[in-house]
Scaffold this active site. Structure first.
Site, PDB file in Angstrom:
ATOM      1  N   GLY A  10       0.843  -1.206   0.000  1.00  0.00           N
ATOM      2  CA  GLY A  10       0.000   0.000   0.000  1.00  0.00           C
ATOM      3  C   GLY A  10       0.872   1.247   0.000  1.00  0.00           C
ATOM      4  O   GLY A  10       2.112   1.167   0.032  1.00  0.00           O
ATOM      5  N   THR A  62      -9.438   1.321   2.623  1.00  0.00           N
ATOM      6  CA  THR A  62      -9.237   2.778   2.660  1.00  0.00           C
ATOM      7  C   THR A  62     -10.121   3.553   1.674  1.00  0.00           C
ATOM      8  O   THR A  62      -9.965   4.773   1.564  1.00  0.00           O
ATOM      9  CB  THR A  62      -7.762   3.129   2.365  1.00  0.00           C
ATOM     10  OG1 THR A  62      -7.407   2.551   1.103  1.00  0.00           O
ATOM     11  CG2 THR A  62      -6.845   2.613   3.446  1.00  0.00           C
ATOM     12  N   THR A 101      -6.387   7.114  11.917  1.00  0.00           N
ATOM     13  CA  THR A 101      -6.763   8.244  11.080  1.00  0.00           C
ATOM     14  C   THR A 101      -7.433   9.387  11.855  1.00  0.00           C
ATOM     15  O   THR A 101      -8.035   9.150  12.912  1.00  0.00           O
ATOM     16  CB  THR A 101      -7.741   7.738   9.989  1.00  0.00           C
ATOM     17  OG1 THR A 101      -8.348   8.840   9.337  1.00  0.00           O
ATOM     18  CG2 THR A 101      -8.858   6.895  10.583  1.00  0.00           C
ATOM     19  N   TYR A 125     -15.946   4.404   7.316  1.00  0.00           N
ATOM     20  CA  TYR A 125     -14.502   4.148   7.397  1.00  0.00           C
ATOM     21  C   TYR A 125     -13.967   4.555   8.772  1.00  0.00           C
ATOM     22  O   TYR A 125     -13.267   3.789   9.449  1.00  0.00           O
ATOM     23  CB  TYR A 125     -13.802   4.916   6.265  1.00  0.00           C
ATOM     24  CG  TYR A 125     -12.307   5.048   6.410  1.00  0.00           C
ATOM     25  CD1 TYR A 125     -11.454   3.992   6.105  1.00  0.00           C
ATOM     26  CD2 TYR A 125     -11.735   6.247   6.838  1.00  0.00           C
ATOM     27  CE1 TYR A 125     -10.069   4.128   6.232  1.00  0.00           C
ATOM     28  CE2 TYR A 125     -10.363   6.394   6.968  1.00  0.00           C
ATOM     29  CZ  TYR A 125      -9.534   5.334   6.670  1.00  0.00           C
ATOM     30  OH  TYR A 125      -8.166   5.469   6.802  1.00  0.00           O
TER      31      TYR A 125
END
Ligand SMILES: NC(=O)c1ccc[n+]([C@@H]2O[C@H](COP(=O)([O-])OP(=O)(O)OC[C@H]3O[C@@H](n4cnc5c(N)ncnc54)[C@H](OP(=O)(O)O)[C@@H]3O)[C@@H](O)[C@H]2O)c1
Length: 285
Positions: A10, A62, A101, A125
């Site tokens: 990633g 994501t 995040t 998310y």
């Protein structure tokens, strides 16, 4: 140290692998093909077999907008997948670094969010990443939760690359100016994670580049630093740019606890952007 990296192909995982090698660690990268973290037994068995000294967990679902219609899968990867990795770290009694995040917060107010502020995610998310954080906190003593935001790196899709691409065909662009946060370079996060590996100051950290801006200011700076000053960027409110997932307006993250723990802050986002643009230019030569 022998370190396993999930999501090693990633955007962040790629630079984490490179940093590990630069720091003379043994880097064991796991792609989704090698290990799907939603499979509990396979996750436990794989980590047992590899027997690492630490795990840096970068793998995640994501696609923030897709997640609104794909909640089950997003939950399986971000919440349950993280739980499986944490269970393995617990059994092996090794530290786990979980990348999280700014979207775990609700984006209210204008003050930077502190590491221990209440999580109140506003989209699927963010909710699943917050669930992942809770599993890590509840299962482990030796953990780092590292929240990052607005990420850009050489190995993936991101806002900087999109702006450079769109700027090739359009001379006027509208970009939202009421969401404020910190653009963050994967190389700087990766180096920050190396400093965590050498420490035992477990806990929650915010590891974004220094300084805050809106997406509009970010876009303008990208064009200024790329000799594309003829592109006109117009500020618009988020209400003019509808997305499936709600985005927090305030993504400012406080980094007050870094120095208390003897950890260094990251460079400014403008400095990071300059280095990233030169990395892209070298890459394209
Ligand atoms: N990008 C951002 O702006 C941002 C902002 C804040 C926080 N973060 C966090 O930073 C971390 C790294 O993000 P990133 O930008 O590097 O994301 P990314 O480029 O999408 O990488 C995520 C990686 O996870 C892998 N993955 C997905 N599902 C998996 C599964 N079930 N099992 C194993 N691997 C799986 C993906 O593999 P496939 O490609 O094969 O699916 C991909 O290689 C994530 O935890 C993310 O939540 C990112």
């Amino acid at each position: 140290m022998k370190v396993v990296v999930t999501g090693s192909e990633g955007q962040l995982g790629y630079d984490v692998m490179r940093s590990l090698l630069r720091h003379d660690h043994q880097a064991l990268g796991l792609t989704r093909e090698l290990l799907d973290i939603t499979e509990e037994e396979k996750t436990l068995n794989t980590l047992r077999e590899l027997a690492p000294d630490a795990v840096i967990h970068c793998a995640a679902y994501t696609a923030v907008d897709d997640a609104e219609e794909d909640e089950k899968r997003c939950h399986e990867v971000n919440a349950l997948g993280t739980k499986h990795v944490a269970m393995a770290c617990k059994e092996l009694d090794i530290p786990m670094i979980y990348i999280s995040t700014d979207y775990v917060f609700d984006g209210s107010g204008e003050k930077p969010f502190e590491v221990n502020d209440i999580r109140n995610p506003q989209n699927v998310y963010g909710k699943t990443k917050a669930e992942g954080e809770a599993f890590v906190e509840n299962l482990l003593d030796k953990y780092f939760i590292v929240r990052i935001s607005w990420v850009f790196g050489i190995h993936g899709k991101n806002f900087v690359k999109t702006m450079l691409q769109v700027g090739k065909t359009r001379k006027v662009l509208q970009v939202v100016n009421d969401q404020v946060g910190s653009p963050t370079y994967t190389k700087d996060v990766a180096e920050f994670l190396m400093s965590l590996l050498d420490s035992r100051v477990y806990g929650i950290y915010h590891a974004t580049n220094e300084g805050y801006c809106s997406w509009y200011e970010f876009a303008k700076t990208i064009f200024e630093l790329s000799d594309m000053k003829d592109i006109k960027v117009e500020p618009v409110p988020s209400s003019a740019y509808k997305t499936k997932a709600k985005r927090p307006l305030n993504s400012r993250l406080s980094k007050e606890n870094l120095q208390r723990s003897g950890l260094s802050k990251l460079p400014t986002w403008e400095n990071a952007l300059e280095r990233f643009l030169s990395e892209i230019s070298d890459h394209n030569k």
